[in-house]
Design an enzyme around this catalytic site. Structure first.
Site, PDB file in Angstrom:
ATOM      1  N   SER A   1      11.980   0.317  13.440  1.00  0.00           N
ATOM      2  CA  SER A   1      12.867   0.200  12.276  1.00  0.00           C
ATOM      3  C   SER A   1      12.966   1.550  11.575  1.00  0.00           C
ATOM      4  CB  SER A   1      12.333  -0.853  11.289  1.00  0.00           C
ATOM      5  OG  SER A   1      11.153  -0.372  10.671  1.00  0.00           O
TER       6      SER A   1
ATOM      7  N   ILE B   1      13.522   5.116   9.972  1.00  0.00           N
ATOM      8  CA  ILE B   1      13.789   6.459  10.483  1.00  0.00           C
ATOM      9  C   ILE B   1      13.397   6.587  11.950  1.00  0.00           C
ATOM     10  CG2 ILE B   1      12.997   8.875  10.239  1.00  0.00           C
ATOM     11  CD1 ILE B   1      13.131   8.183   7.115  1.00  0.00           C
TER      12      ILE B   1
ATOM     13  N   SER C   1       6.322  13.554   3.795  1.00  0.00           N
ATOM     14  CA  SER C   1       7.048  13.127   2.611  1.00  0.00           C
ATOM     15  C   SER C   1       6.894  14.179   1.532  1.00  0.00           C
ATOM     16  CB  SER C   1       6.464  11.812   2.106  1.00  0.00           C
ATOM     17  OG  SER C   1       6.840  11.621   0.756  1.00  0.00           O
TER      18      SER C   1
ATOM     19  N   TYR D   1      -1.228   7.878  -0.173  1.00  0.00           N
ATOM     20  CA  TYR D   1      -0.173   8.174   0.803  1.00  0.00           C
ATOM     21  C   TYR D   1       0.223   9.658   0.700  1.00  0.00           C
ATOM     22  CZ  TYR D   1       4.475   7.868   3.007  1.00  0.00           C
ATOM     23  OH  TYR D   1       5.582   8.054   3.805  1.00  0.00           O
TER      24      TYR D   1
ATOM     25  N   LYS E   1      -0.052  12.644   3.455  1.00  0.00           N
ATOM     26  CA  LYS E   1       1.112  13.438   3.847  1.00  0.00           C
ATOM     27  C   LYS E   1       0.820  14.935   3.679  1.00  0.00           C
ATOM     28  CE  LYS E   1       3.288  10.072   5.334  1.00  0.00           C
ATOM     29  NZ  LYS E   1       3.855   9.998   6.676  1.00  0.00           N
TER      30      LYS E   1
ATOM     31  N   THR F   1      14.932   2.334   3.740  1.00  0.00           N
ATOM     32  CA  THR F   1      14.251   1.822   4.934  1.00  0.00           C
ATOM     33  C   THR F   1      13.404   0.607   4.552  1.00  0.00           C
ATOM     34  OG1 THR F   1      12.291   3.173   4.538  1.00  0.00           O
ATOM     35  CG2 THR F   1      14.043   4.182   5.856  1.00  0.00           C
TER      36      THR F   1
END
Length: 313
Positions: A41, A43, A166, A192, A196, A225
């Site tokens: 799903s 990107i 990100s 997160y 990244k 997304t």
């Protein structure tokens, strides 16, 4: 938070894309092999579809078999490309990654690895191995899959590794003292972002160590997304009309994976909208000493070996 990042939304893509050269991605990649993680799903799927459209052999690495089968069917139907292979692997499970990589190395060749699988779990959850889930997927999983497949990439001409990061990482300085986020209050968004940042450091370190492979890391901007919808529901509700499409989010991944232009730039850079951009905000104290970056690599290598030695076969 949102003031400096308006360019990450759809309008930013639209203005940046005025300067794109469409010929960069009008490339036939038949005979080249691409592996995309988290490809069912968002990107990952948009990237896999664009590569398939251009004749590439695409290996989809997904966790959920049912969803992956559906995605594969849609990609084959949409592109007419039959060379789409499916591998069911949980990127948060280090033993599974090792087992998959060993088997893959014996059966396939690989020109381009796209590390796109990621997760943002908002509560501190541990995997069956006792690893914090965001770290296990975003950092350790990316590290193990990449290092396990480097020998395969080393054999090919024009080998590339692209990691989807990100812009959130800009708010984080590398913190090697608490990789599993066990201290203090757990904030999924910040964990997160830290992962990244770790991916950016990994990319820079790999680029130095493996000169014949082109490494890059990129920020897709804020795209509509499933991952954004589920992990950041409030942000999604507020911003949904300004988000990029999945295809716009995937554009730079595709450009980095197939264009001749991308590899004219040095290995190890951070990209957004087909341009290298700084990995630190002006005046931000997010730079880390080299020993912290070396420490990150050492710790990941230790984890990696630990799970490799206990995998059956």
């Amino acid at each position: 938070f949102l003031t400096g990042v308006s360019h990450l939304f759809r309008s930013g893509y639209e203005s940046a894309s005025k300067h794109f050269n469409p010929a960069d991605v009008e490339v036939n990649v038949a005979g080249r092999s691409f592996l995309v993680t988290g490809a069912n799903s968002g990107i990952g799927k948009a990237t896999a579809t664009e590569i398939a459209r251009r004749g590439g052999t695409v290996h989809l690495v997904c966790r959920n078999k049912e969803r992956a089968e559906v995605a594969k069917g849609e990609i084959v139907t949409e592109t007419g490309n039959q060379n789409i292979f499916l591998h069911i692997v949980d990127i948060s499970n280090p033993r599974e990654i090792w087992k998959f990589a060993e088997k893959f190395k014996n059966e396939h060749k690989l020109n381009v690895l796209i590390n796109n699988a990621g997760c943002m779990v908002n509560n501190r959850e541990l995997t069956q191995d006792g690893l914090e889930k965001n770290f296990a997927t975003n950092t350790l999983g990316t590290y193990i899959l990449t290092t396990a497949l480097l020998p395969l990439l080393e054999k090919e001409a024009d080998a590339r590794v692209i990691t989807v990061s990100s812009g959130g990482m800009l708010v984080q300085k590398l913190n090697v003292s608490d990789l599993q986020s066990g201290n203090g209050t757990f904030d999924g968004t910040m964990v997160y972002a830290q992962n990244k940042r770790q991916q950016v450091v990994l990319t820079e370190q790999w680029a130095k160590a493996h000169r014949n492979i082109h490494f890059s890391v990129m920020h897709p901007g804020w795209a509509d997304t499933p991952a954004v919808r589920s992990a950041m529901p409030d942000f999604y509700q507020k911003m949904k009309n300004s988000l990029r499409t999945e295809g716009q989010g995937a554009d730079t991944v595709v450009w980095l994976a197939i264009s001749a232009e991308a590899t004219k730039l040095p290995s190890g850079l951070f990209f957004q909208d087909r341009q290298p951009v700084p990995t630190h905000l002006p005046l931000a104290s997010t730079h880390s000493p080299p020993e912290d970056e070396e420490k990150l690599m050492e710790v990941l290598e230790e984890f990696s070996q630990k799970f490799k030695s206990t995998s059956p076969g």
